[in-house]
Design a protein around this motif. Structure first.
Motif, PDB file in Angstrom:
ATOM      1  N   ILE A   9     106.850  30.717  30.325  1.00 29.80           N
ATOM      2  CA  ILE A   9     107.045  29.263  30.336  1.00 29.80           C
ATOM      3  C   ILE A   9     105.784  28.661  30.937  1.00 29.80           C
ATOM      4  CG2 ILE A   9     108.368  27.337  31.258  1.00 29.80           C
ATOM      5  CD1 ILE A   9     110.811  29.048  31.232  1.00 29.80           C
ATOM      6  N   ARG A  10     105.157  27.780  30.184  1.00 29.70           N
ATOM      7  CA  ARG A  10     103.875  27.238  30.641  1.00 29.70           C
ATOM      8  C   ARG A  10     104.048  25.947  31.428  1.00 29.70           C
ATOM      9  NH1 ARG A  10     102.124  27.672  25.325  1.00 29.70           N
ATOM     10  NH2 ARG A  10     101.587  29.827  24.909  1.00 29.70           N
TER      11      ARG A  10
ATOM     12  N   SER B 124     102.413  22.184  32.796  1.00 24.98           N
ATOM     13  CA  SER B 124     101.857  21.034  32.084  1.00 24.98           C
ATOM     14  C   SER B 124     100.449  21.348  31.601  1.00 24.98           C
ATOM     15  CB  SER B 124     101.827  19.838  33.027  1.00 24.98           C
ATOM     16  OG  SER B 124     100.776  18.982  32.687  1.00 24.98           O
TER      17      SER B 124
ATOM     18  N   LYS C  14     110.186  28.359  26.069  1.00 28.23           N
ATOM     19  CA  LYS C  14     111.005  27.149  26.073  1.00 28.23           C
ATOM     20  C   LYS C  14     110.912  26.440  24.733  1.00 28.23           C
ATOM     21  CE  LYS C  14     112.419  23.197  28.679  1.00 28.23           C
ATOM     22  NZ  LYS C  14     112.436  22.238  27.590  1.00 28.23           N
TER      23      LYS C  14
ATOM     24  N   ASP D 168     113.876  25.520  22.307  1.00 26.07           N
ATOM     25  CA  ASP D 168     114.057  24.128  21.875  1.00 26.07           C
ATOM     26  C   ASP D 168     114.191  24.046  20.360  1.00 26.07           C
ATOM     27  OD1 ASP D 168     114.041  23.080  24.403  1.00 26.07           O
ATOM     28  OD2 ASP D 168     111.884  22.663  24.428  1.00 26.07           O
TER      29      ASP D 168
ATOM     30  N   LYS E 288     117.493  25.546  19.222  1.00 21.06           N
ATOM     31  CA  LYS E 288     118.585  24.639  19.575  1.00 21.06           C
ATOM     32  C   LYS E 288     118.609  23.447  18.624  1.00 21.06           C
ATOM     33  CE  LYS E 288     120.105  21.819  23.338  1.00 21.06           C
ATOM     34  NZ  LYS E 288     119.504  21.077  24.439  1.00 21.06           N
TER      35      LYS E 288
ATOM     36  N   SER F 264     118.429  15.899  27.001  1.00 27.39           N
ATOM     37  CA  SER F 264     118.435  16.875  25.899  1.00 27.39           C
ATOM     38  C   SER F 264     117.864  16.243  24.630  1.00 27.39           C
ATOM     39  CB  SER F 264     119.846  17.401  25.657  1.00 27.39           C
ATOM     40  OG  SER F 264     120.620  16.406  25.030  1.00 27.39           O
TER      41      SER F 264
ATOM     42  N   ARG G  19     113.755  16.295  23.635  1.00 27.20           N
ATOM     43  CA  ARG G  19     113.076  17.365  22.898  1.00 27.20           C
ATOM     44  C   ARG G  19     113.378  17.268  21.399  1.00 27.20           C
ATOM     45  NH1 ARG G  19     108.792  19.224  23.338  1.00 27.20           N
ATOM     46  NH2 ARG G  19     108.989  21.456  23.115  1.00 27.20           N
TER      47      ARG G  19
ATOM     48  N   LYS H 285     109.799  22.864  33.939  1.00 24.66           N
ATOM     49  CA  LYS H 285     110.233  23.496  32.697  1.00 24.66           C
ATOM     50  C   LYS H 285     111.056  24.746  32.982  1.00 24.66           C
ATOM     51  CE  LYS H 285     107.263  23.674  29.122  1.00 24.66           C
ATOM     52  NZ  LYS H 285     105.958  23.876  28.455  1.00 24.66           N
ATOM     53  N   ARG H 286     110.843  25.320  34.151  1.00 26.89           N
ATOM     54  CA  ARG H 286     111.638  26.492  34.524  1.00 26.89           C
ATOM     55  C   ARG H 286     112.942  26.018  35.151  1.00 26.89           C
ATOM     56  NH1 ARG H 286     106.518  27.500  35.548  1.00 26.89           N
ATOM     57  NH2 ARG H 286     105.599  29.266  34.440  1.00 26.89           N
TER      58      ARG H 286
ATOM     59  N   GLU I  34     124.031  26.034  34.552  1.00 32.44           N
ATOM     60  CA  GLU I  34     122.764  26.515  34.034  1.00 32.44           C
ATOM     61  C   GLU I  34     122.487  25.909  32.658  1.00 32.44           C
ATOM     62  OE1 GLU I  34     122.144  30.546  34.889  1.00 32.44           O
ATOM     63  OE2 GLU I  34     120.292  30.665  33.736  1.00 32.44           O
ATOM     64  N   LEU I  35     123.567  25.738  31.902  1.00 33.80           N
ATOM     65  CA  LEU I  35     123.419  25.134  30.584  1.00 33.80           C
ATOM     66  C   LEU I  35     122.931  23.693  30.702  1.00 33.80           C
ATOM     67  CD1 LEU I  35     124.276  27.209  28.497  1.00 33.80           C
ATOM     68  CD2 LEU I  35     126.151  25.699  27.866  1.00 33.80           C
TER      69      LEU I  35
ATOM     70  N   LEU J 137     119.318  23.629  31.536  1.00 33.40           N
ATOM     71  CA  LEU J 137     118.480  23.899  30.374  1.00 33.40           C
ATOM     72  C   LEU J 137     118.240  22.636  29.562  1.00 33.40           C
ATOM     73  CD1 LEU J 137     119.852  27.309  29.182  1.00 33.40           C
ATOM     74  CD2 LEU J 137     117.505  26.791  29.809  1.00 33.40           C
ATOM     75  N   ASN J 138     119.271  21.812  29.479  1.00 30.54           N
ATOM     76  CA  ASN J 138     119.110  20.564  28.741  1.00 30.54           C
ATOM     77  C   ASN J 138     118.100  19.643  29.405  1.00 30.54           C
ATOM     78  OD1 ASN J 138     120.762  20.861  26.548  1.00 30.54           O
ATOM     79  ND2 ASN J 138     122.593  20.258  27.687  1.00 30.54           N
TER      80      ASN J 138
ATOM     81  N   ALA K 121     115.735  20.568  31.661  1.00 32.09           N
ATOM     82  CA  ALA K 121     114.481  21.201  32.080  1.00 32.09           C
ATOM     83  C   ALA K 121     113.248  20.585  31.433  1.00 32.09           C
ATOM     84  CB  ALA K 121     114.532  22.694  31.767  1.00 32.09           C
TER      85      ALA K 121
ATOM     86  N   VAL L 127     108.057  16.427  31.750  1.00 24.01           N
ATOM     87  CA  VAL L 127     106.812  17.151  31.466  1.00 24.01           C
ATOM     88  C   VAL L 127     106.511  17.068  29.974  1.00 24.01           C
ATOM     89  CG1 VAL L 127     105.644  19.370  31.631  1.00 24.01           C
ATOM     90  CG2 VAL L 127     107.308  18.719  33.369  1.00 24.01           C
ATOM     91  N   HIS L 128     107.541  17.308  29.167  1.00 30.13           N
ATOM     92  CA  HIS L 128     107.341  17.200  27.725  1.00 30.13           C
ATOM     93  C   HIS L 128     107.021  15.766  27.334  1.00 30.13           C
ATOM     94  CE1 HIS L 128     108.365  21.268  26.798  1.00 30.13           C
ATOM     95  NE2 HIS L 128     109.542  21.185  27.371  1.00 30.13           N
TER      96      HIS L 128
END
Lengths: 676, 768
Positions: free
Chosen positions: A209-210, A212, A396, A400, A403, B140, B143, B174-175, B195-196, B199-200, B202, B206-207
């Motif tokens: 997992i990277r 930023s 990730k 993504d 999903k 969520s 993304r 992100k982690r 945890e789920l 994940l949504n 995370a 940043v993204h």
């Protein structure tokens, strides 16, 4: 029907990507790469597994190439010209433009420099590319009557694409290599949400997992700037296409922002030529480059100049891009020899170096001496910086994408075995999607969506085109009943799902979990529109398959509909008999009914109470005056007080309206008491 | 309702609840979509609209679903009392976040936030939990593959008021954070789902700030607006993200980031760390210096608070490694540069600053130069003995600079920012002084040249040139004089070289090639000297003319018969020019000029053969002495900058052979007097040239600077697939007649070129 997926290459390894997928009878080869780590027969995929008789033209519908990297296209000239495949080959326009350059470059290195026997000639490359049909992004290509393919932007490298393929109702996506975060010069992968049976995805960084990208860029720029400021030279060995442009854009921007004057050089040859291609293929680059294009072509670097060999020993700081990336040979090695002995200089390394190259030696530990061959030894004093700009998505990003697309199955390729296993487990546990990671030459079979052509009855069509939504108001008072109604609905939902598929069982389990959780905090008001659910598929031997409306089913089968109704009969008080005994029994009945109707309408303002003459109807509940002597639903047998007008009233209802029915009965009771 | 149609509008008014419903429930999908999209225009009950909209979120057609959702979003302004209605709508929208169609997901996000907020307002006891739930669902969506969905998601997050800290922290990593792994978190939810949920969420932000589209990055910056106040830990993490956005390509993203930072500062949660400063050190220092000048009281307060931090910790050794300390020091020294003397900045800080002179002067380069800063620092720290500090003056290696600055202290003592202008003045004066000294000194080289000590002469000239090089071009008031002197030195160097070639006996026959080359250069140089400067005095002109005479005689002495006639004609022209000048000034000619005039009158009729013998060239040259050149301070240098933008071998200009092609030029002219004439010269193959007159007067601007775009036509396009043309701007020399160009309607006089020659790449246009 099934989708068979034969992995000829890149199964639990990186290199020679090649997957042959059979969907509903159509066979497609995705990528036709070579392994750069081998020089024997293992370098090419084992094509004989597709067809033992080498009759590739009849067996394969088409070949799809995702991008121009050798591990995805390297075996193509061999397969077409030597093995004799003649069918269509699809790739994007930039891939088609750049493929001959990389292929020819590789061929030259192999034949001229290493003196190997030629696997294919330059003519082979040219002949092979004549068979290519170039495609544009999001352009749907009808390969033949049944097979449709479409390319989506994948980032990664100029012209890289993910491919969607569909035969009948079975659909799949093969990603090739892709990047989910945008670069400076390339965009992020982009795809539509679709119904997919299968997703084949790369998994190079299955567990990474990277951070930023800004932090990574800053680190690189800082290292370069510090080196230059203290008078050193920076050598950036890169491949001609891809990272070179990315770093050029990055440095050019930084130079502009910081008003730096240090020269940036690009070794002539491939990189200069590549920059030209990037300039022409602007529409395949990142949003930022496209946006600024009207004012300035981002690949017209302001601070980048061509490098002349004579400048290697020229004094003063500078940045130099040189090929090849892993410092294995050629110009980058030549410069490395001269610059490595100075402490002031900086060498950057790409993310991945093949074992045996100078780059690999520098990556593993910090050597002070590197033996180039028996007589040459390089004294390494310079600083080394590891680049962290990879054009592959991190784990990730893979999650993504999976999903977002929510396919029924996932197959992982193009990665390292242990890491793939970790990712496979995550996809299975976190997303509830069955996932496979076959090794080379293994076949994975999955069931696909079966498509059946059926005629639809006009009633079914009518029902489908007319909105038919219902609101479901759950009563929160009685949890048992709520549960009951819920289960009833769920089973009806489940009935239409085909359960032969093991995945469905999983889905069902998931759904159950979802239902349970929503049950605890789900909304009281729910809306449903069951027009398609009301359809029934009828398959009879010897007859055409038909889709009917559920009401037509009984007619077709010649059967009566059976309903389970609950009934209750109780006396109701309607005032004194004297006032009404003059009337005949019929008008007396209608008077009572209209009285009841009025009462219920006022009590149940949100329900539609209908007076149908003979009886009242609320939802499925019917209410009528019972004149039978011995009604089986009666709980009180006789009327105690003869003087008052006590009339038996018989209700019946379906289970769904249980709560409402008892509410009505209680209203009737109140009516009884209230008037005494 | 695209077109306002009266008839239609009247019909619309007749539509009541019943007909609206019956139309909606009809089989026509387009009618349904249209009605839903325009439902607000009918006078319908909100409860009916709600029912219809909510029902149609189940429609199989995506555009109907979208229209229904849009309708629900706009219904959000109404007040609904029924909690189950609100919840039903909110939950349906959550379901639709997973729709297959982009537009539906986009619309669903708006409903989720609108009705989610309504639900929270309706049941305040669930507010925290609801906000967390909405946050998770929206994160969520960040993304999503569709840009508009992502923008909408961030826009929706912006409207949230409270979110649990754990979730916030997860959204910038992100982690998956350890708090979500098994351990009970503050977020109200069962452990299995934690945890789920994580994940949504995370890395949502940043993204967001890494996104390819500036719209998303801007929205992501904006989305942080309210959330950063909620948790200091989160604010710290978010700050790192926002600082990266300050270097974004898009202005709107940078502005939004600043706005969010501003809000952060206003809410007292901006904690800037050194690690956040991605700016260049010199930029930061320069900004601090400016700030200090404008906010004296602030500086006073800050320095009082932090003066202990500034003082070095270890005994005797000064180590100001921390950027923070340097920043404080710069802030401190900025104050005294202002008027307010009541400030009490400890003098020792100035001595600390002196040790950092290199870095500070680099940062303040645009305000004052190193020696000025040094003098200023020394002056303010004078209460402390310099020797006590034992400092090693970093960057001040030149003792001369150091010495002079220290001597100048009384002059700079009352230093203010306006005084820096004075400093510039001082520098200008220095420049003109040294120019004068050099011109005085340079005449000494003539005896050296005459006696054949070329080496010595050239060395002297080189020293002079280097001395002038100290004064940088560009900022100086006496640029003209400097340029003139440099050109003059160059000419003397050429004269010296030619002279020595002429007199060297050994290398006879003379190296005609080199000789001719040097002479040509000399002639061109003199031409430039005479024509490219305005404001020349009579003395200067006379001096130049004498040098021209010398050059002419040198050329004659070459013995090449072919050019004697022209050279001789030139000689007499120049001689008469000098005579004319002298007459105006009522001055006596020099011995050299007298000698030349005498020889010329003796000559009478000129025949090429008789020439060499009849003119005693050696005698004439011997009589020449280099006089002292008094330079005028008002000299202006005529020059031009020519840019042909966006043209290289890959991006040529296209032409049709035989037809003219326009070359777009960006031109800046300096000091071109309006009476002078400018020409473009375009050469194609080094042989043929084309001249185009540049009518710069019509293009506005003043004599000092004119800047404009000009398209130069090139007429003689060849039948070649591509070629390179060279273009430059020439100034017509009023004193010399052109010999070659007259026939083509070109300049009447010779041209002196006032800019560098530029290459233009042209390529034939391809048909089809």
């Amino acid at each position: 029907m099934a989708i068979d997926c034969l992995v000829l290459g890149a199964g639990q390894e990186v290199g020679k990507s090649c997957v042959v997928v059979t969907i509903n009878g159509k066979r497609i080869m995705f990528d036709c790469g070579m392994h750069l780590g081998y020089v024997d027969h293992r370098r090419y995929p084992d094509f004989s597994r597709i067809s033992a008789s080498h009759d590739y033209n009849n067996v394969l519908s088409c070949i799809i190439i995702t991008h121009f990297h050798l591990d995805h296209i390297g075996a193509l000239p061999y397969f077409t010209e030597v093995c004799g495949y003649n069918g269509p080959i699809y790739m994007t326009y930039p891939t088609m433009a750049l493929a001959p350059i990389t292929l020819e470059d590789y061929r030259k290195v192999m034949v001229d420099r290493r003196g190997e026997a030629e696997q294919f000639t330059n003519d082979h490359i040219m002949e092979c590319l004549k068979k290519v049909v170039p495609v544009d992004l999001k352009q749907t290509i009808q390969v033949d009557e049944d097979l449709q393919i479409r390319a989506y932007y994948a980032g990664h490298v100029l012209g890289a694409a993910m491919f969607y393929a569909k035969v009948g109702d079975a659909a799949m996506v093969y990603t090739g290599d892709y990047n989910m975060t945008p670069d400076r010069h390339l965009g992020a992968a982009q795809i539509d949400r679709m119904q997919l049976d299968l997703l084949i995805t790369e998994s190079t960084y299955a567990t990474t997992i990277r951070d930023s990208k800004y932090a990574r860029e800053r680190e690189f720029l800082k290292a370069v700037h510090n080196c230059l400021a203290s008078g050193g030279k920076v050598l950036i060995p890169t491949f001609a296409l891809g990272r070179a442009q990315e770093l050029c854009v990055l440095l050019d921007d930084y130079w502009e922002r910081m008003n730096l004057k240090f020269p940036i050089y690009v070794s002539a040859g491939l990189t200069v030529q590549a920059n030209m291609y990037y300039k022409m293929l602007i529409s395949w680059t990142s949003q930022k480059v496209k946006e600024t294009y009207t004012t300035r072509n981002a690949f017209d670097f302001k601070n980048v100049q061509k490098f002349d060999r004579s400048m290697i020993d020229a004094p003063g700081p500078c940045v130099l891009f040189a090929t090849p990336g892993m410092i294995s040979s050629g110009f980058s090695l030549e410069v490395f020899k001269r610059w490595a002995p100075s402490k002031l200089n900086l060498i950057t390394l790409p993310g991945y170096c093949v074992a045996g190259t100078v780059g690999h030696k520098l990556m593993s530990g910090k050597p002070t001496k590197i033996d180039l061959d028996k007589v040459t030894q390089i004294d390494v004093q310079c600083q080394v910086h590891q680049l962290a700009f990879s054009p592959h998505t991190d784990s990730k990003g893979i999650m993504d994408l999976v999903k977002f697309l929510s396919p029924k199955h996932v197959i992982l390729v193009h990665g390292e075995k242990p890491k793939m296993a970790v990712l496979k487990e995550r996809i299975h546990s976190e997303l509830g999607i069955p996932c496979h990671d076959p090794a080379n030459n293994e076949t994975v079979s999955i069931s696909s969506t079966l498509s059946v052509k059926a005629e639809a009855s006009s009633m079914f069509i009518q029902s489908c085109s007319t909105p038919n939504f219902k609101f479901l108001k759950r009563n929160l008072i009685d949890p048992d009943l709520k549960d009951l109604s819920y289960k009833a609905e769920r089973t009806s939902n489940m009935l239409i799902r085909e359960c032969s598929n093991p995945h469905f069982k999983h889905l069902k389990r998931n759904l159950d979990a979802k239902f349970d959780s929503s049950l605890s905090c789900g909304p009281a008001l729910q809306v449903s529109d069951d027009r398609v659910n009301e359809g029934i598929l009828v398959m009879e031997n010897g007859k055409k398959t038909k889709a009917l409306h559920q009401d037509e089913l009984l007619l077709l089968l010649g059967q009566q509909e059976h309903e389970v109704r609950f009934a209750h009969c109780r006396p109701i008080y309607f005032g004194s008999l004297d006032e009404i005994h003059v009337m005949d029994s019929l008008s007396r009945k209608s008077l009572w009914l209209s009285q009841l109707s009025f009462k219920l309408s006022t009590e149940l303002s949100d329900r539609n109470v209908q007076n149908l003459g003979e009886y009242l109807q609320v939802e499925s509940i019917t209410l009528s005056i019972c004149s039978k002597e011995n009604c089986p639903y009666r709980t009180i047998d006789r009327i105690k007080n003869e003087s008052t007008a006590m009339v038996f009233c018989c209700c019946s209802w379906l289970v769904a309206d249980e709560i409402l029915a008892w509410k009505i009965i209680s209203i009737l009771e109140k009516h009884d008491l209230g008037s005494t | 309702m695209a077109e306002p149609d009266l008839e239609l509008i009247s019909t619309i008014n007749e539509i009541d609840d019943q007909s609206f419903l019956s139309l909606c429930f009809g089989p026509s999908v387009s009618t349904r979509t249209w009605l839903l999209n325009n439902a607000e225009k009918f006078q319908l009950r909100p409860s009916l609209l709600f029912t219809v909209f909510l029902g149609f979120t189940k429609d199989p057609y995506p555009y109907v679903r979208k229209a229904a959702l849009d309708g629900l979003s706009s219904l959000g302004n109404n007040v609904f009392e029924d909690g189950s209605m609100i919840e039903g709508c909110y939950c349906r929208a959550i379901e639709l976040l997973n729709d297959m169609e982009d537009c539906v997901r986009s619309a669903a996000i708006r409903v989720v936030i609108t009705w989610g907020l309504m639900l929270a307002a309706h049941s305040p006891e669930r507010k925290q939990q609801l906000f967390d739930e909405i946050f998770v669902n929206l994160c969520s969506m960040t993304r999503d593959m569709n840009m508009k969905v992502r923008v909408n998601a961030f826009d929706a997050i912006r409207r949230l008021e409270i979110v649990s800290e754990d979730l916030l922290l997860q959204s910038v990593s992100k982690r998956v954070l350890s708090i979500f792994k098994g351990k009970k978190s503050l977020v109200q939810c069962s452990t299995d789902q934690l945890e789920l949920l994580a994940l949504n969420v995370a890395g949502a932000f940043v993204h967001g700030i890494e996104d390819e589209f500036y719209q998303v990055r801007r929205s992501a910056c904006d989305a942080l607006f309210n959330l950063i106040i909620l948790s200091t830990k989160f604010a710290g993490e978010a700050l790192s993200l926002l600082m990266d956005m300050l270097n974004d390509d898009s202005v709107s993203v940078r502005l939004q980031a600043l706005e969010t930072l501003h809000h952060m500062a206003m809410s007292n949660c901006l904690k800037l760390q050194e690690a956040h400063m991605h700016m260049d050190e010199s930029d930061v220092l320069s900004v601090l210096f400016h700030m200090g000048q404008n906010h004296l009281n602030m500086v006073d307060c800050i320095i009082k608070d932090v003066s202990e931090q500034i003082d070095p910790k270890s005994e005797g050794k000064l180590e100001f490694d921390s950027v923070k300390v340097i920043a404080y020091i710069v802030l401190a020294i900025s104050a005294l540069a202002s008027d307010n003397h009541t400030l009490r900045i400890p003098p020792r800080i100035f001595s600390y600053a002196a040790t950092l002179l290199g870095r500070i002067s680099h940062a303040l380069g645009d305000i004052m130069d190193q020696s000025t800063i040094f003098a200023y620092l020394l002056h303010n720290s004078k209460h402390i003995g310099l020797s006590d500090l034992g400092f090693n003056s970093e960057g001040v290696s030149c003792s001369a600079t150091c010495g002079s600055s220290v001597n100048d202290i009384p002059a700079i003592a009352s230093l203010k920012i306006p005084a820096m202008i004075h400093e510039q003045q001082q520098k200008d004066d220095d420049a003109i002084e040294s120019v004068k000294t050099i011109l005085l000194k340079v005449q000494d080289i003539w005896p050296l040249i005459q006696s054949g000590v070329l080496h010595e002469a050239l060395r002297t000239l080189r020293f002079c040139k280097e001395a002038l090089g100290v004064f940088t071009y560009g900022t100086n008031k006496y640029n003209g004089a400097l340029a003139f002197t440099l050109q003059y030195l160059k000419i003397l160097k050429l004269v010296a070289k030619v002279w020595s070639l002429m007199s060297s006996k050994r290398s006879y026959p003379r190296r005609t090639g080199e000789w001719g080359f040097l002479l040509g250069k000399l002639e061109r140089g003199l031409k430039e000297l005479r024509s490219r400067f305005t404001g020349l005095t009579k003395e200067e002109e006379q001096h130049i003319l004498e040098l021209m005479l010398v050059t002419c005689i040198l050329r004659l002495s070459n013995g090449e018969v072919c050019c004697h006639l022209t050279a001789l004609r030139k000689l007499s022209t120049i001689a008469s020019n000098i005579q004319h000048l002298l007459k105006e000034e009522c001055k006596e000619p020099s011995t050299f000029v007298c000698e030349v005039q005498r020889s010329l009158s003796n000559l009478g009729t000129i025949t090429p053969k008789s020439l060499c013998s009849s003119l005693d060239l050696r005698e004439m040259l011997k009589s020449f002495t280099l006089g002292h050149l008094e330079i005028s301070e008002e000299l202006k240098h005529i020059k031009a900058e020519l840019v042909i933008s966006d043209n290289n071998y890959e991006k040529p200009l296209y032409f049709v052979p035989g037809l003219p092609v326009g070359i777009p030029c960006q031109i800046i002219l300096h000091n071109v007097p309006s009476e002078r004439k400018l020409w473009f010269r375009i050469t194609m193959d080094n042989v043929t040239s084309q001249f185009v007159f540049l009518d710069f007067l019509s293009l506005g601007g003043c004599d000092e600077v004119r800047e404009f775009m000009y398209t130069v036509p090139f007429y003689r396009t060849p039948k070649a697939s591509s070629f390179i043309a060279r273009i430059c701007i020439g100034l017509e020399c009023w004193f010399e007649n052109a010999e070659v160009n007259e026939r083509r309607g070109g300049p009447k006089c010779d041209l002196a070129y006032i800019c560098k020659e530029k290459e233009v790449y042209l390529s034939m246009i391809h048909k089809g």
